[in-house]
Scaffold this motif. Sequence first.
Motif, PDB file in Angstrom:
ATOM      1  N   UNK A 124       0.842  -1.206   0.000  1.00  0.00           N
ATOM      2  CA  UNK A 124       0.000   0.000   0.000  1.00  0.00           C
ATOM      3  C   UNK A 124       0.875   1.254   0.000  1.00  0.00           C
ATOM      4  N   UNK A 125       1.930   1.231   0.779  1.00  0.00           N
ATOM      5  CA  UNK A 125       2.849   2.376   0.816  1.00  0.00           C
ATOM      6  C   UNK A 125       3.458   2.603  -0.565  1.00  0.00           C
ATOM      7  N   UNK A 126       3.819   1.531  -1.236  1.00  0.00           N
ATOM      8  CA  UNK A 126       4.367   1.629  -2.593  1.00  0.00           C
ATOM      9  C   UNK A 126       3.388   2.335  -3.530  1.00  0.00           C
ATOM     10  N   UNK A 127       2.133   1.926  -3.503  1.00  0.00           N
ATOM     11  CA  UNK A 127       1.116   2.508  -4.389  1.00  0.00           C
ATOM     12  C   UNK A 127       0.930   3.992  -4.085  1.00  0.00           C
ATOM     13  N   UNK A 128       0.851   4.333  -2.812  1.00  0.00           N
ATOM     14  CA  UNK A 128       0.651   5.736  -2.420  1.00  0.00           C
ATOM     15  C   UNK A 128       1.835   6.588  -2.862  1.00  0.00           C
ATOM     16  N   UNK A 129       3.054   6.128  -2.618  1.00  0.00           N
ATOM     17  CA  UNK A 129       4.238   6.911  -2.963  1.00  0.00           C
ATOM     18  C   UNK A 129       4.375   7.071  -4.479  1.00  0.00           C
ATOM     19  N   UNK A 130       4.033   6.044  -5.227  1.00  0.00           N
ATOM     20  CA  UNK A 130       4.127   6.145  -6.681  1.00  0.00           C
ATOM     21  C   UNK A 130       3.146   7.201  -7.201  1.00  0.00           C
ATOM     22  N   UNK A 131       1.958   7.244  -6.636  1.00  0.00           N
ATOM     23  CA  UNK A 131       0.971   8.248  -7.053  1.00  0.00           C
ATOM     24  C   UNK A 131       1.443   9.662  -6.695  1.00  0.00           C
ATOM     25  N   UNK A 132       2.068   9.808  -5.557  1.00  0.00           N
ATOM     26  CA  UNK A 132       2.565  11.129  -5.156  1.00  0.00           C
ATOM     27  C   UNK A 132       3.630  11.621  -6.136  1.00  0.00           C
ATOM     28  N   UNK A 133       4.545  10.752  -6.533  1.00  0.00           N
ATOM     29  CA  UNK A 133       5.603  11.163  -7.463  1.00  0.00           C
ATOM     30  C   UNK A 133       5.018  11.396  -8.856  1.00  0.00           C
ATOM     31  N   UNK A 134       3.997  10.626  -9.242  1.00  0.00           N
ATOM     32  CA  UNK A 134       3.303  10.916 -10.509  1.00  0.00           C
ATOM     33  C   UNK A 134       2.742  12.330 -10.481  1.00  0.00           C
ATOM     34  N   UNK A 135       2.209  12.733  -9.340  1.00  0.00           N
ATOM     35  CA  UNK A 135       1.686  14.101  -9.203  1.00  0.00           C
ATOM     36  C   UNK A 135       2.797  15.139  -9.363  1.00  0.00           C
TER      37      UNK A 135
END
Length: 152
Positions: A124-135
């Motif tokens: 879950x942390x991986x998914x959240x962090x990837x979305x933040x960097x996409x932003x």
Amino acid sequence: MKWLVLVCFLVTFNANAQEGRCPADEGSAIDKLEQELHDCKITYGETPSTADMNNAAYNAVDCIVGVAHKIFDRYYATTAQESKDRFDKLVTAVYDHSHHLVHDSDFARETYTGTMYNTIAIGKAYVIMKEIVKDYIKEIRDECDDAHEFDN
């Protein structure tokens, strides 16, 4: 006649939409960061242990952090170190949040005691962090487009 007006409008709209584009070299640099982020994947072998899965997820998050740090070095130069420090604290907070989400409800405390639930939290942390960097990448691209809107 209506079709002719519509076609003229679309051609004009498309031409105006093209004006605010990043220069090719900057666009390519942003594309490269986007590809590097895309390559930050959780990968493991055929029959991984729980530890293998956890390590793969941690490595993927480390890859994401590396991309974020490149973004800060290039596009947040005046605040690069502060940005990195804040981002690293965010990563820690996201790990904490993910573990809390998966482990700390009343239901989870009774039933989710296995180590697999730790793996789910890390994922879950991986998914959240990837979305933040996409932003971050999207924002950089939008800001570059805006900065060059009147250059043409």
